[in-house]
Design a protein around this motif. Sequence first.
Motif, PDB file in Angstrom:
ATOM      1  N   PHE A 184       0.585  -1.206   0.106  1.00 36.70           N
ATOM      2  CA  PHE A 184       0.118   0.039  -0.089  1.00 36.70           C
ATOM      3  C   PHE A 184       0.668   1.370  -0.031  1.00 36.70           C
ATOM      4  O   PHE A 184       0.413   2.345   0.266  1.00 36.70           O
ATOM      5  N   LYS A 187      -0.248   4.543  -1.709  1.00 29.66           N
ATOM      6  CA  LYS A 187      -1.725   4.976  -1.180  1.00 29.66           C
ATOM      7  C   LYS A 187      -1.360   5.606   0.216  1.00 29.66           C
ATOM      8  O   LYS A 187      -2.012   6.181   0.702  1.00 29.66           O
ATOM      9  N   LEU A 188      -0.156   5.055   0.976  1.00 31.52           N
ATOM     10  CA  LEU A 188       0.081   5.503   2.251  1.00 31.52           C
ATOM     11  C   LEU A 188       0.106   7.147   2.176  1.00 31.52           C
ATOM     12  O   LEU A 188      -0.600   7.423   3.430  1.00 31.52           O
ATOM     13  N   LEU A 190      -1.498   9.055   0.513  1.00 27.16           N
ATOM     14  CA  LEU A 190      -2.724   9.497   0.394  1.00 27.16           C
ATOM     15  C   LEU A 190      -3.715   9.465   1.432  1.00 27.16           C
ATOM     16  O   LEU A 190      -4.299  10.401   2.165  1.00 27.16           O
ATOM     17  N   TYR A 191      -3.642   8.295   2.480  1.00 27.29           N
ATOM     18  CA  TYR A 191      -4.459   7.868   3.482  1.00 27.29           C
ATOM     19  C   TYR A 191      -3.788   8.945   4.671  1.00 27.29           C
ATOM     20  O   TYR A 191      -4.650   9.412   5.330  1.00 27.29           O
ATOM     21  N   ILE A 192      -2.581   9.147   4.876  1.00 27.30           N
ATOM     22  CA  ILE A 192      -2.088  10.156   5.708  1.00 27.30           C
ATOM     23  C   ILE A 192      -2.756  11.561   5.452  1.00 27.30           C
ATOM     24  O   ILE A 192      -3.154  12.368   6.377  1.00 27.30           O
ATOM     25  N   ASN A 193      -2.705  11.991   4.078  1.00 28.97           N
ATOM     26  CA  ASN A 193      -3.338  13.277   3.881  1.00 28.97           C
ATOM     27  C   ASN A 193      -4.682  13.228   4.434  1.00 28.97           C
ATOM     28  O   ASN A 193      -5.128  14.324   4.830  1.00 28.97           O
ATOM     29  N   VAL A 194      -5.632  12.279   4.081  1.00 24.41           N
ATOM     30  CA  VAL A 194      -6.900  12.349   4.274  1.00 24.41           C
ATOM     31  C   VAL A 194      -7.215  12.483   5.794  1.00 24.41           C
ATOM     32  O   VAL A 194      -7.952  13.243   6.550  1.00 24.41           O
ATOM     33  N   PHE A 195      -6.336  11.787   6.429  1.00 23.24           N
ATOM     34  CA  PHE A 195      -6.154  11.586   8.046  1.00 23.24           C
ATOM     35  C   PHE A 195      -6.087  13.092   8.522  1.00 23.24           C
ATOM     36  O   PHE A 195      -6.769  13.741   9.354  1.00 23.24           O
ATOM     37  N   PRO A 288     -14.132   9.534   6.566  1.00 22.86           N
ATOM     38  CA  PRO A 288     -13.644   8.310   6.974  1.00 22.86           C
ATOM     39  C   PRO A 288     -14.169   7.594   8.111  1.00 22.86           C
ATOM     40  O   PRO A 288     -13.950   8.390   9.230  1.00 22.86           O
ATOM     41  N   TYR A 290     -13.323   5.363  10.390  1.00 19.48           N
ATOM     42  CA  TYR A 290     -12.572   4.896  11.474  1.00 19.48           C
ATOM     43  C   TYR A 290     -12.429   6.006  12.395  1.00 19.48           C
ATOM     44  O   TYR A 290     -11.761   6.086  13.387  1.00 19.48           O
ATOM     45  N   LYS A 435     -11.857  -2.122   7.304  1.00 16.96           N
ATOM     46  CA  LYS A 435     -11.708  -2.041   5.929  1.00 16.96           C
ATOM     47  C   LYS A 435     -12.551  -2.736   5.141  1.00 16.96           C
ATOM     48  O   LYS A 435     -13.139  -2.046   4.123  1.00 16.96           O
TER      49      LYS A 435
END
Lengths: 445, 244
Positions: A184, A187-188, A190-195, A288, A290, A435
Motif C-alpha cells: 500500500f 497509497k500511504l 494519500l491515507y495520511i493526507n486524508v487523515f 473516513p 474509522y 476496511k
Amino acid sequence: MRGRIFIIAVMGIIILILTSVYSIRLSSADNLYCKSMDYENKIIPTSDMELENFDEGEDGLVLKESSSIYLHNIDTYVYTMRFNAKIDSDKALKIYYTEDKEENFSEGKSFEANYNIVNGRPVIIADRYMYSARIDFIDNLGTNLKISSIELNDYSPVIDIEKLLAFSLFPTMVFIIAAAVVIFGVKLNLYINVFRKYVPLISNLVLRDLRVKYRRSILGFLWSILNPLLMALIVNAVFSHIFRFSIDYFIVYYLMGSVLFNFMTECTMGSMLSVIYAGGLIKKVYIPKYIFPMQKCMFAFINMLFSITAIIAMIIITGMPVTWSALLFPVPLLYTAVFSLGLGLILSALTVFFRDIEHLYTVFVSAWIYLTPVIYPESILTDALRNIMRLNPMYYYVTYFRGLVMYGEIPGISFNLACAAYSLLFLILGMAVFKKCQDRFVLYI
Amino acid sequence: MSAVISVDHVVMNFRKNKEKVDSLKEYVLKSILRKLSFDTFTALNDVSFEVEQGEVMGIVGLNGSGKSTLLKIISGILKPTEGRVSVNGTVSPLIELGAGFDFDLTAEENVYLNGSVLGYSKKEMEEKLPEIIEFSELSEFMNVPIKNFSSGMVARLGFAIATITRPEILIVDEILAVGDFQFQKKCEERINEMMSGGTTVIIVSHSIDQIKRLCDRVIWLENGRIRMEGACEEVCLAYENQGV
C-alpha cells in the motif's frame, strides 16, 4: 490486490508456524523440566521437612542468618528442585548433600545455586544423586518465606506463552506490517493526507463529548477522579478484610488494575456503538469512518488521565514508596490504547451488522475482568489457570503497569515484545475487518 | 476542459432483506434453518456520464429514479456495486443541510463542528466566520443553541457553511426548496457566483424552473437508467412533456 493480500496472509501463517516451532524449542532449551522427565518425581511437603532457625512471622516464616531446611530420605537422582514457595529474595542458596545414609554433611559435597524462576516459582538445578540434603539460605536475613512443598524433578510440560508471543507472534506482525507498507506504499501518502484533513474533526468530536459529559454535573471533572477513588475504597473495604489477600498497598494495587481495565472497557464499548451513533453523519457526508472509533478511544484516554490523578492521590495518601521506573508508566498505557483501538475497530464494524454483539460483549467483559488480576493477586491461582491467564492481553498490560509503579520493575524484552505482539495483532485485525466492512455500513445503519 | 467527475458504468444494487436480520442470534438461527434469503433491488443500472469543470449539471427524474443514490455515490457516501466513479477535487455535499450539526451546541460552535465535518480546519473557519454570519443573517443568534432555531434558520446556516469554503465541486440535493423565496434567490445567486469562479455543480431538483435557470446540461434518470442526456432546454422540454 486480492491475490497479493492472500500471499501475505499465507506467508504470515508460515512465518507464524516456523517461529513458534523455534520459540517452543527456544523456551524448552532453557526449560529445566525437559531433562527432569528422566528421573523420579517426588513431592516433599513441609511436614516431611526439618526446619531450623526460622522465626514465625505474621506472614509465614522469616529467615535468619543460619536458616536451613533439612530433607531426609530423598534417595533419588535430583535434577531439579522446585520450591512451591514465595521467597522475597533472589540471593543464592547453598546446598549440602549426602550420598549415603551414614554420611554427614560436609563442605566437599555442597554447591551454590541460583534461582531460576519458571512459571513464577523458584527452581534450582542440582543434577546429582542425593540421599539427603540441607538447604542453607545465605544472606537472607529477614526475608519472608512461605513454603508449601518442594518438588523434585517436576516434568509438567510447559509452553511459555510469553515467549511464544514475543518471538513468534511479534515477528509475524512485523512481517505483515512491512508487507502492507510495501503493497500500500503508494497509497500511504494519500491515507495520511486524508487523515490530516480530518484531525480537526476528531478534536472537535472529542471536545464535544467532553463538554456533554462534564457540562451537566456540578462537580464536573472531579467526578472522573472521585469515581475510581470511591470504588477503590469500597473494594478495599470488602476484599482486604474478607479475603485477606497478602498484598501491600492493596488499594493502590486494585486502583491501578481497575483504571487500566476500565480504560480498555470504555474504549471498546464506546467504539462499539460509535459507528451506529454516527449514522446520521455517515449517511449525509463522506467521512473516513474509522474516525469514530478512534475518537472514542481518544475520549476514553483523556478520561483515564483524570483517573490516573486518583492513583497518584492514593499513592501519596498511603505513602507507598515509588521509584524512578514509575515515570515509564505511559508505555503500558500506549500498549493498552493500541490494543483497545484494534478491538474497538473490530467491534464497531461487527456491531453495525449484528446489534446483539453489544449485549454479548457486555457479558464477556464482566467475565474478562475476573480473568485479569485486577482485584486478586496472581499468586492465588494454580499453575494451569496462570498459564491460561497468560493468553489474556490485559494480564500483560496490568502487570506491566503495576510492576513499573508499585514494584520498581522494568519488564524485559520478551515481556515487552509480548505486549507489542498483542497490540499489533489486534490493530492489524481491527484495520482489516474495518476496511472490509466499512463500505457496507451505510446500507445497514 | 477536463472531466472533473466521471461516472463509468455504475451499477448500484441494494439488498432487500425480506425480514431484516440484524442480530447474531437471528443470523445463526436462520442460517441453520436455511431461511436467509435476499432480494436485490437495482437502484442504478449502467449509468455513465462525465461532468466537466465549471459545468452545472442538473439531474431530473421521478421519485425513486435513483437521483439521490447517484449523488451519494458521487460524494463518496455509497460505494457502487459495479463500475467506477472518479472525482478530482474537493467535494462539498449538500445532501442534507447541516449534516453533523449538534443541536445542543450553539450556532458558532456548530460552524466549527460542521466545518471540520467537511474537512476544514478551525483556522480556516475562523477566517470565514464573519462571512458566514453575514450570509446566513443570523448575527444575533450565533450564541444560541440551534435546537431553538427554526428549520429555515438551520438551513441558512448549513448552506452558508457549505458554500463559503469554495469547494471545487458542489453537490446540491433538493435543498433549495427550503427557506423563503428571498433566501432561495440568495442561494441561487451564490451558486451562480461560484459557477463563475469555476466550481462544478450538480443539482437535483424537482423544480424544473430552477433547473432551467441554473443548469447547462441535464440528465434525466428513469428507473435507474439514463433516459436522456443533453442540453438543458431540450431535456427539460422532453421531461415536462412525458406522459402527455
